[in-house]
Design a protein around this motif. Structure first.
Motif, PDB file in Angstrom:
ATOM      1  N   ARG A   1       7.038   8.828   3.063  1.00  0.00           N
ATOM      2  CA  ARG A   1       7.905   8.622   4.229  1.00  0.00           C
ATOM      3  C   ARG A   1       8.268   7.139   4.386  1.00  0.00           C
ATOM      4  N   GLU A   2       7.267   6.279   4.329  1.00  0.00           N
ATOM      5  CA  GLU A   2       7.514   4.852   4.499  1.00  0.00           C
ATOM      6  C   GLU A   2       8.367   4.289   3.367  1.00  0.00           C
ATOM      7  N   ARG A   3       8.081   4.713   2.142  1.00  0.00           N
ATOM      8  CA  ARG A   3       8.821   4.214   0.989  1.00  0.00           C
ATOM      9  C   ARG A   3      10.291   4.610   1.048  1.00  0.00           C
ATOM     10  N   LEU A   4      10.570   5.854   1.415  1.00  0.00           N
ATOM     11  CA  LEU A   4      11.958   6.314   1.457  1.00  0.00           C
ATOM     12  C   LEU A   4      12.719   5.710   2.626  1.00  0.00           C
ATOM     13  N   ARG A   5      12.064   5.510   3.746  1.00  0.00           N
ATOM     14  CA  ARG A   5      12.736   4.845   4.866  1.00  0.00           C
ATOM     15  C   ARG A   5      13.182   3.440   4.471  1.00  0.00           C
ATOM     16  N   THR A   6      12.299   2.709   3.803  1.00  0.00           N
ATOM     17  CA  THR A   6      12.642   1.357   3.358  1.00  0.00           C
ATOM     18  C   THR A   6      13.765   1.398   2.336  1.00  0.00           C
ATOM     19  N   ARG A   7      13.691   2.336   1.425  1.00  0.00           N
ATOM     20  CA  ARG A   7      14.704   2.439   0.361  1.00  0.00           C
ATOM     21  C   ARG A   7      16.072   2.744   0.949  1.00  0.00           C
ATOM     22  N   LEU A   8      16.153   3.669   1.873  1.00  0.00           N
ATOM     23  CA  LEU A   8      17.434   4.016   2.479  1.00  0.00           C
ATOM     24  C   LEU A   8      18.005   2.859   3.293  1.00  0.00           C
ATOM     25  N   ALA A   9      17.130   2.109   3.933  1.00  0.00           N
ATOM     26  CA  ALA A   9      17.590   1.002   4.761  1.00  0.00           C
ATOM     27  C   ALA A   9      18.050  -0.191   3.932  1.00  0.00           C
ATOM     28  N   GLU A  10      17.391  -0.450   2.801  1.00  0.00           N
ATOM     29  CA  GLU A  10      17.633  -1.690   2.069  1.00  0.00           C
ATOM     30  C   GLU A  10      18.322  -1.506   0.719  1.00  0.00           C
ATOM     31  N   ALA A  11      18.223  -0.331   0.122  1.00  0.00           N
ATOM     32  CA  ALA A  11      18.864  -0.102  -1.184  1.00  0.00           C
ATOM     33  C   ALA A  11      19.366   1.338  -1.272  1.00  0.00           C
ATOM     34  N   PRO A  12      20.273   1.737  -0.367  1.00  0.00           N
ATOM     35  CA  PRO A  12      20.677   3.144  -0.306  1.00  0.00           C
ATOM     36  C   PRO A  12      21.399   3.639  -1.549  1.00  0.00           C
ATOM     37  N   ASP A  13      22.034   2.751  -2.321  1.00  0.00           N
ATOM     38  CA  ASP A  13      22.783   3.185  -3.499  1.00  0.00           C
ATOM     39  C   ASP A  13      21.876   3.630  -4.638  1.00  0.00           C
ATOM     40  N   THR A  14      20.585   3.366  -4.539  1.00  0.00           N
ATOM     41  CA  THR A  14      19.664   3.714  -5.620  1.00  0.00           C
ATOM     42  C   THR A  14      18.910   5.011  -5.362  1.00  0.00           C
ATOM     43  N   LEU A  15      19.261   5.704  -4.297  1.00  0.00           N
ATOM     44  CA  LEU A  15      18.533   6.925  -3.929  1.00  0.00           C
ATOM     45  C   LEU A  15      19.487   7.986  -3.414  1.00  0.00           C
TER      46      LEU A  15
ATOM     47  N   ALA B   1      15.640  10.203  10.308  1.00  0.00           N
ATOM     48  CA  ALA B   1      15.411  11.589  10.723  1.00  0.00           C
ATOM     49  C   ALA B   1      15.427  12.519   9.512  1.00  0.00           C
ATOM     50  N   GLY B   2      16.336  12.267   8.585  1.00  0.00           N
ATOM     51  CA  GLY B   2      16.374  13.067   7.369  1.00  0.00           C
ATOM     52  C   GLY B   2      15.140  12.864   6.512  1.00  0.00           C
ATOM     53  N   VAL B   3      14.658  11.616   6.451  1.00  0.00           N
ATOM     54  CA  VAL B   3      13.429  11.333   5.708  1.00  0.00           C
ATOM     55  C   VAL B   3      12.256  12.103   6.307  1.00  0.00           C
ATOM     56  N   ASP B   4      12.207  12.196   7.627  1.00  0.00           N
ATOM     57  CA  ASP B   4      11.125  12.946   8.272  1.00  0.00           C
ATOM     58  C   ASP B   4      11.168  14.421   7.873  1.00  0.00           C
ATOM     59  N   LEU B   5      12.363  14.988   7.786  1.00  0.00           N
ATOM     60  CA  LEU B   5      12.482  16.379   7.349  1.00  0.00           C
ATOM     61  C   LEU B   5      11.988  16.539   5.918  1.00  0.00           C
ATOM     62  N   LEU B   6      12.406  15.611   5.048  1.00  0.00           N
ATOM     63  CA  LEU B   6      11.990  15.669   3.646  1.00  0.00           C
ATOM     64  C   LEU B   6      10.471  15.538   3.527  1.00  0.00           C
ATOM     65  N   ALA B   7       9.884  14.594   4.262  1.00  0.00           N
ATOM     66  CA  ALA B   7       8.440  14.388   4.198  1.00  0.00           C
ATOM     67  C   ALA B   7       7.682  15.614   4.715  1.00  0.00           C
ATOM     68  N   ASP B   8       8.223  16.268   5.730  1.00  0.00           N
ATOM     69  CA  ASP B   8       7.594  17.481   6.254  1.00  0.00           C
ATOM     70  C   ASP B   8       7.565  18.573   5.191  1.00  0.00           C
ATOM     71  N   VAL B   9       8.672  18.739   4.468  1.00  0.00           N
ATOM     72  CA  VAL B   9       8.703  19.726   3.380  1.00  0.00           C
ATOM     73  C   VAL B   9       7.695  19.355   2.302  1.00  0.00           C
TER      74      VAL B   9
ATOM     75  N   ALA C   1       0.806  -1.214   0.000  1.00  0.00           N
ATOM     76  CA  ALA C   1       0.000   0.000   0.000  1.00  0.00           C
ATOM     77  C   ALA C   1       0.843   1.271   0.000  1.00  0.00           C
ATOM     78  N   HIS C   2       2.063   1.216   0.543  1.00  0.00           N
ATOM     79  CA  HIS C   2       2.913   2.400   0.596  1.00  0.00           C
ATOM     80  C   HIS C   2       3.782   2.559  -0.649  1.00  0.00           C
ATOM     81  N   ASP C   3       3.775   1.564  -1.537  1.00  0.00           N
ATOM     82  CA  ASP C   3       4.609   1.608  -2.739  1.00  0.00           C
ATOM     83  C   ASP C   3       3.867   2.270  -3.897  1.00  0.00           C
ATOM     84  N   TRP C   4       4.631   2.606  -4.947  1.00  0.00           N
ATOM     85  CA  TRP C   4       4.002   3.061  -6.184  1.00  0.00           C
ATOM     86  C   TRP C   4       3.539   1.832  -6.947  1.00  0.00           C
ATOM     87  N   ASN C   5       2.244   1.787  -7.243  1.00  0.00           N
ATOM     88  CA  ASN C   5       1.654   0.692  -8.005  1.00  0.00           C
ATOM     89  C   ASN C   5       1.045   1.254  -9.275  1.00  0.00           C
TER      90      ASN C   5
END
Length: 266
Positions: free
Chosen positions: A160-174, A139-147, A40-44
């Protein structure tokens, strides 16, 4: 630039042969349609199609039924050169709702980076007391989501959820960055770096109303262009709204056509 050749490469690399845009999602070929499916939090939605007047209605109905069965909101990303020429009308008839059209714009990352070189922010002068903060953690994702929420006036929960997952699991792609005015986040953007392609995608460039017109968006383009060029991505690509098109044109971006999001809500 050979715009037809670049558009063909864009279609082939980022649409027809697209890779999942993050952990936990998959890209599927369903007949003459390529779609991405996740939670549900992903782009479909539908990334690419090769349809005719005889096959389009059935394909549209099948995709609507597919996402509805999973309870997922989906986007059919329709490009002006997609066929049949009346595919937008067919999507509308099937319950897809169009959003504002955006212009697909591209530029060579090395050229943009070189033209904006010369300062710590990559050639764009920031106001006093303003700095670029790379996003590297939750914490940085929270700042970005707030903006994002303040700049675009919408709910940033899924982002917020999508970017947190991306940074945790595939940081080289973002690559993501927030512009800080003192301790207050006032602008933000990100860049998608899918492996094995020539295109780095510029996404989410937004500035809160009281800070617009001060060069913050331009500074973030310079920052991302420099990184894209260093990592070997030939092209920068952005889906540009009216507010960003003039800036991108001045930096050498050219149009490949338009894209319109057609949203389907079960």
């Amino acid at each position: 630039m050979d715009q037809e050749a670049v558009r063909a490469a864009f279609d082939r690399q980022l649409r027809e042969r697209a890779l999942p845009d993050g952990p936990g999602v998959r890209v599927e070929r369903a007949g003459d349609v390529v779609r991405q499916v996740g939670g549900a939090h992903d782009w479909n939605g539908v990334l690419w199609s090769d349809l005719t007047g005889a096959t389009a209605d059935r394909a549209v109905a099948e995709q609507a039924a597919y996402f509805a069965a999973r309870g997922l909101e989906a986007e059919w990303k329709l490009y002006a050169h997609d066929r049949p020429a009346d595919l937008g009308r067919r999507l509308l008839a099937a319950g897809f709702v169009p959003g504002p059209a955006e212009e697909v714009m591209v530029a060579e990352s090395a050229s943009v980076s070189a033209s904006m070189s010369g300062s710590t922010s990559g050639g764009a002068v920031l106001p006093d007391g303003v700095r670029l903060l790379p996003v590297t953690d939750a914490a940085g994702v929270d700042l970005l989501a707030d903006v994002h929420a303040r700049a675009f006036g919408d709910d940033a929960t899924r982002l917020r959820e999508r970017l947190r997952t991306r940074l945790a699991e595939a940081p080289d792609t973002l690559v993501a960055v927030v512009v800080m005015a003192g301790v207050t986040p006032v602008s933000a953007s990100r860049m998608e770096l899918p492996p094995g392609v020539e295109f780095a995608g510029l996404w989410g460039g937004g500035t809160v109303p009281e800070w617009r017109g001060r060069g913050l968006y331009r500074a973030q383009i310079a920052y991302r262009a420099r990184i894209a060029a260093a990592r070997g991505y030939r092209w920068l690509q952005a889906d540009a709204m009216d507010t960003s098109r003039p800036v991108l044109r001045r930096l050498g971006f050219v149009s490949l056509g338009t894209t319109t999001p057609y949203m389907y809500t079960p």
